[in-house]
Design an enzyme around this catalytic site. Structure first.
Site, mmCIF file in Angstrom:
data_model
loop_
_atom_site.group_PDB
_atom_site.id
_atom_site.type_symbol
_atom_site.label_atom_id
_atom_site.label_comp_id
_atom_site.label_asym_id
_atom_site.label_seq_id
_atom_site.Cartn_x
_atom_site.Cartn_y
_atom_site.Cartn_z
ATOM 1 N N ILE A 32 -22.091 -7.191 52.587
ATOM 2 C CA ILE A 32 -23.473 -7.207 53.102
ATOM 3 C C ILE A 32 -23.835 -5.892 53.804
ATOM 4 C CG2 ILE A 32 -23.060 -8.161 55.421
ATOM 5 C CD1 ILE A 32 -25.351 -10.155 54.865
ATOM 6 N N ASN A 88 -7.540 -5.458 56.200
ATOM 7 C CA ASN A 88 -7.381 -5.367 57.651
ATOM 8 C C ASN A 88 -6.694 -6.622 58.189
ATOM 9 O OD1 ASN A 88 -8.788 -2.897 57.690
ATOM 10 N ND2 ASN A 88 -10.752 -3.951 57.785
ATOM 11 N N HIS A 101 -9.263 -10.921 53.195
ATOM 12 C CA HIS A 101 -10.140 -10.303 52.207
ATOM 13 C C HIS A 101 -9.684 -8.886 51.920
ATOM 14 C CE1 HIS A 101 -11.801 -9.714 56.260
ATOM 15 N NE2 HIS A 101 -12.216 -8.537 55.851
HETATM 16 P P1 5GP Z 1 -13.318 -6.869 58.158
HETATM 17 O O1 5GP Z 1 -13.804 -5.923 59.222
HETATM 18 O O2 5GP Z 1 -13.094 -8.252 58.679
HETATM 19 O O3 5GP Z 1 -12.141 -6.320 57.395
HETATM 20 O O4 5GP Z 1 -14.475 -6.931 57.095
HETATM 21 C C1 5GP Z 1 -15.427 -7.952 57.054
HETATM 22 C C2 5GP Z 1 -16.512 -7.509 56.097
HETATM 23 O O5 5GP Z 1 -17.297 -8.638 55.796
HETATM 24 C C3 5GP Z 1 -17.431 -6.429 56.655
HETATM 25 O O6 5GP Z 1 -17.380 -5.283 55.826
HETATM 26 C C4 5GP Z 1 -18.793 -7.093 56.669
HETATM 27 O O7 5GP Z 1 -19.838 -6.212 56.345
HETATM 28 C C5 5GP Z 1 -18.629 -8.203 55.645
HETATM 29 N N1 5GP Z 1 -19.470 -9.373 55.896
HETATM 30 C C6 5GP Z 1 -19.613 -10.041 57.080
HETATM 31 N N2 5GP Z 1 -20.446 -11.076 56.944
HETATM 32 C C7 5GP Z 1 -20.842 -11.085 55.644
HETATM 33 C C8 5GP Z 1 -21.727 -11.941 54.897
HETATM 34 O O8 5GP Z 1 -22.312 -12.901 55.385
HETATM 35 N N3 5GP Z 1 -21.901 -11.631 53.581
HETATM 36 C C9 5GP Z 1 -21.253 -10.572 52.982
HETATM 37 N N4 5GP Z 1 -21.502 -10.355 51.693
HETATM 38 N N5 5GP Z 1 -20.419 -9.751 53.664
HETATM 39 C C10 5GP Z 1 -20.223 -10.015 54.984
#
Ligand code: 5GP
Length: 114
Positions: A32, A88, A101
């Site tokens: 997103i 991460n 993820h």
């Molecule tokens: P992290 O920092 O946990 O490794 O990455 C989480 C990722 O999830 C971030 O890059 C963030 O932009 C993405 N993200 C968070 N909420 C949503 C959402 O509701 N939809 C989508 N498509 N991505 C999300």
């Protein structure tokens, strides 16, 4: 924090997202808040909280996540120029969503973190 429910809702199509690929094991969708021209998240359909929760029973799912990321990189035509796959873990690793993820990042020269 229960923010892992966001990704579960994306898998179940209960909240909108741009899903690029889905099978019985994984779901891949556009981030997103993209940090690169191509920024796709690959997640397992069954809940795994962090890399620390990968075990003998679910390790094949992680291999399928990796395979899916590479297939998408080829489809997006970024495999020749290259890309990053980032996972991460917890606070120091910068994990904000508590659902395992894989980030597939490409389409630009990316900085190296180390
Ligand atoms: P992290 O920092 O946990 O490794 O990455 C989480 C990722 O999830 C971030 O890059 C963030 O932009 C993405 N993200 C968070 N909420 C949503 C959402 O509701 N939809 C989508 N498509 N991505 C999300």
């Amino acid at each position: 924090m229960n923010n892992h429910l966001i990704f579960q809702k994306i898998i179940n199509k209960e909240i909108p997202s741009n899903i690029l690929y889905q099978d019985k094991i994984v779901t891949a969708f556009e981030d997103i808040n993209p940090k690169a021209p191509i920024h796709i998240l690959i997640i397992p359909n069954c809940f795994i909280k962090t890399p620390n929760d990968i075990n003998a029973n679910n390790k094949n799912i992680v291999a399928h996540m990796f395979y899916t990321a590479v297939q998408i990189a080829k489809e997006k035509k970024i495999s020749k120029d290259g890309y990053k796959i980032v996972v991460n873990c917890n606070e120091n690793g910068g994990q904000e969503i508590n659902y395992l993820h894989m980030h597939l990042l490409g389409g630009v020269k990316l900085k190296t973190l180390y």
